[in-house]
Design a protein around this motif. Structure first.
Motif, PDB file in Angstrom:
ATOM      1  N   GLY A 114       0.809  -1.209   0.000  1.00 25.09           N
ATOM      2  CA  GLY A 114       0.000   0.000   0.000  1.00 25.09           C
ATOM      3  C   GLY A 114       0.844   1.262   0.000  1.00 25.09           C
ATOM      4  N   ILE A 115       1.967   1.236   0.721  1.00 25.22           N
ATOM      5  CA  ILE A 115       2.841   2.413   0.752  1.00 25.22           C
ATOM      6  C   ILE A 115       3.456   2.664  -0.616  1.00 25.22           C
ATOM      7  CG2 ILE A 115       4.997   3.304   1.703  1.00 25.22           C
ATOM      8  CD1 ILE A 115       4.318   1.919   4.321  1.00 25.22           C
ATOM      9  N   PRO A 144      -0.403   7.112  -4.220  1.00 27.60           N
ATOM     10  CA  PRO A 144      -0.025   8.248  -5.071  1.00 27.60           C
ATOM     11  C   PRO A 144       0.334   9.504  -4.278  1.00 27.60           C
ATOM     12  CG  PRO A 144      -2.410   7.965  -5.057  1.00 27.60           C
ATOM     13  CD  PRO A 144      -1.840   6.824  -4.267  1.00 27.60           C
ATOM     14  N   SER A 145      -0.022   9.530  -3.005  1.00 24.20           N
ATOM     15  CA  SER A 145       0.237  10.722  -2.194  1.00 24.20           C
ATOM     16  C   SER A 145       1.623  10.725  -1.559  1.00 24.20           C
ATOM     17  CB  SER A 145      -0.830  10.839  -1.089  1.00 24.20           C
ATOM     18  OG  SER A 145      -0.805   9.693  -0.255  1.00 24.20           O
ATOM     19  N   ILE A 146       2.369   9.624  -1.698  1.00 26.63           N
ATOM     20  CA  ILE A 146       3.704   9.531  -1.105  1.00 26.63           C
ATOM     21  C   ILE A 146       4.735   9.555  -2.232  1.00 26.63           C
ATOM     22  CG2 ILE A 146       5.244   8.160   0.346  1.00 26.63           C
ATOM     23  CD1 ILE A 146       2.837   6.902   1.636  1.00 26.63           C
ATOM     24  N   ALA A 158      10.398   8.485  -0.844  1.00 28.05           N
ATOM     25  CA  ALA A 158       9.934   8.280   0.527  1.00 28.05           C
ATOM     26  C   ALA A 158       9.163   6.976   0.658  1.00 28.05           C
ATOM     27  CB  ALA A 158       9.058   9.455   0.963  1.00 28.05           C
ATOM     28  N   ALA A 159       8.391   6.619  -0.376  1.00 30.78           N
ATOM     29  CA  ALA A 159       7.622   5.369  -0.328  1.00 30.78           C
ATOM     30  C   ALA A 159       8.546   4.161  -0.274  1.00 30.78           C
ATOM     31  CB  ALA A 159       6.708   5.279  -1.549  1.00 30.78           C
ATOM     32  N   ALA A 160       9.636   4.200  -1.071  1.00 25.83           N
ATOM     33  CA  ALA A 160      10.585   3.083  -1.052  1.00 25.83           C
ATOM     34  C   ALA A 160      11.232   2.944   0.314  1.00 25.83           C
ATOM     35  CB  ALA A 160      11.651   3.277  -2.128  1.00 25.83           C
ATOM     36  N   TYR A 161      11.562   4.092   0.945  1.00 24.36           N
ATOM     37  CA  TYR A 161      12.178   4.041   2.269  1.00 24.36           C
ATOM     38  C   TYR A 161      11.189   3.539   3.321  1.00 24.36           C
ATOM     39  CZ  TYR A 161      14.250   5.621   6.645  1.00 24.36           C
ATOM     40  OH  TYR A 161      14.734   5.670   7.929  1.00 24.36           O
ATOM     41  N   LEU A 162       9.963   4.060   3.286  1.00 23.07           N
ATOM     42  CA  LEU A 162       8.965   3.665   4.282  1.00 23.07           C
ATOM     43  C   LEU A 162       8.556   2.195   4.120  1.00 23.07           C
ATOM     44  CD1 LEU A 162       6.659   6.830   4.267  1.00 23.07           C
ATOM     45  CD2 LEU A 162       8.325   6.161   6.017  1.00 23.07           C
ATOM     46  N   ALA A 163       8.548   1.720   2.877  1.00 25.03           N
ATOM     47  CA  ALA A 163       8.116   0.342   2.644  1.00 25.03           C
ATOM     48  C   ALA A 163       9.153  -0.678   3.085  1.00 25.03           C
ATOM     49  CB  ALA A 163       7.797   0.137   1.158  1.00 25.03           C
ATOM     50  N   GLU A 164      10.393  -0.235   3.300  1.00 27.03           N
ATOM     51  CA  GLU A 164      11.431  -1.173   3.720  1.00 27.03           C
ATOM     52  C   GLU A 164      11.118  -1.781   5.083  1.00 27.03           C
ATOM     53  OE1 GLU A 164      15.244   0.578   3.618  1.00 27.03           O
ATOM     54  OE2 GLU A 164      15.249   0.951   1.463  1.00 27.03           O
ATOM     55  N   TRP A 165      10.575  -0.962   5.982  1.00 25.14           N
ATOM     56  CA  TRP A 165      10.367  -1.447   7.352  1.00 25.14           C
ATOM     57  C   TRP A 165       9.283  -2.520   7.437  1.00 25.14           C
ATOM     58  CZ3 TRP A 165      14.372  -0.245  10.056  1.00 25.14           C
ATOM     59  CH2 TRP A 165      15.081   0.921   9.747  1.00 25.14           C
ATOM     60  N   PRO A 166       8.087  -2.301   6.913  1.00 20.70           N
ATOM     61  CA  PRO A 166       7.133  -3.432   6.915  1.00 20.70           C
ATOM     62  C   PRO A 166       7.611  -4.574   6.038  1.00 20.70           C
ATOM     63  CG  PRO A 166       6.261  -1.581   5.651  1.00 20.70           C
ATOM     64  CD  PRO A 166       7.462  -1.071   6.376  1.00 20.70           C
TER      65      PRO A 166
END
Length: 258
Positions: free
Chosen positions: A78-79, A83-85, A89-97
């Protein structure tokens, strides 16, 4: 009184290492759990010489691990698709989950195996001892259990210490320890590993920049390998081959973005 040297059996399983030490009149054990060392000793006279062979499937931790993998994987998806991310930043945030998803899948693989074990009861018919029988240590475990049963029977007898020591000497020959390093990775496990790598490899921007134009061929090779291993797992009727579907699905995700 003449005492025989102890027989030591080191139980290596995915539940942890347990060291059993069989002496003339007692069985000692030690293990580490949650960073703490746990030790204990069971007098042989309190054990019944009969044991039960059992096998269980740990469905509860397996279910929890699969649910965790599904939720964390869905969050990462989902991250990335939001489209709002911004893409970086989406690639970085998606690493954790994504990391949590990998950990949950690894735990699910570990809990997917049936656990075979010997159960010993005390003289009041209550279970007090479990010895896990891993496939890689089957011969050594069987020999140790046979020696333990023999020693329990002798502990309950009225023989003199010298007579008991002479009989124990006949049952003290243990087979060579089989190394767990000789285990072969199952195809379905390799399928999941390659599928996870194919999905996570394109996410971090530094990796995308480092591979450049070679990223797509590398991802395609990983996807093809993951899908092939899943198919071969079914063809060879491997135990746990249904988990290969996870690797197959993961291998089909990256091609949808290219």
């Amino acid at each position: 009184m003449h005492r025989m040297p102890a027989v030591i059996f080191i139980q290596e399983s995915h539940l942890g290492r347990v060291i059993f030490e069989l002496r003339d009149d007692a069985l000692s054990f030690s293990q580490r759990r949650f960073g703490r060392r746990i030790e204990g000793q069971i007098p042989l006279r309190r054990l019944a010489p009969e044991c039960e062979t059992r096998a269980i499937s740990p469905t509860r931790p397996l279910t929890i691990s699969l649910i965790g993998a599904f939720l964390s994987g869905g969050l990462a998806w989902g991250i990335v698709q939001s489209p709002s991310i911004p893409a970086g930043a989406a690639a970085y945030l998606a690493e954790w989950p994504g990391i949590v998803c990998v950990i949950c899948i690894v735990r699910a693989i570990r809990w997917s195996r049936r656990i075979e074990y010997y159960r010993f009861n005390n003289i009041w018919k209550r279970p007090v001892l479990h010895i896990i029988r891993e496939k890689a240590q089957a011969a050594e475990c069987d020999a140790f259990v046979a020696a333990l049963i023999r020693q329990i029977e002798l502990a309950e007898s009225d023989l003199s210490p010298d007579e008991r020591a002479a009989l124990l000497a006949e049952a003290r020959e243990m087979p060579a320890t089989q190394s767990a390093s000789g285990l072969v990775l199952s195809r379905w496990k390799g399928s999941i590993a390659l599928g996870i790598l194919a999905c996570l490899l394109p996410l971090p921007p530094p990796i995308r920049a480092g591979f450049g134009g070679l990223l797509l061929p590398v991802v395609i090779v990983l996807c093809a390998g993951g899908a092939s291993l899943s198919v071969f797992s079914f063809l060879s009727k491997e135990r746990g081959r249904w988990f290969g579907l996870i690797g197959l699905l993961l291998s089909l995700v990256p091609p949808a973005f290219y």
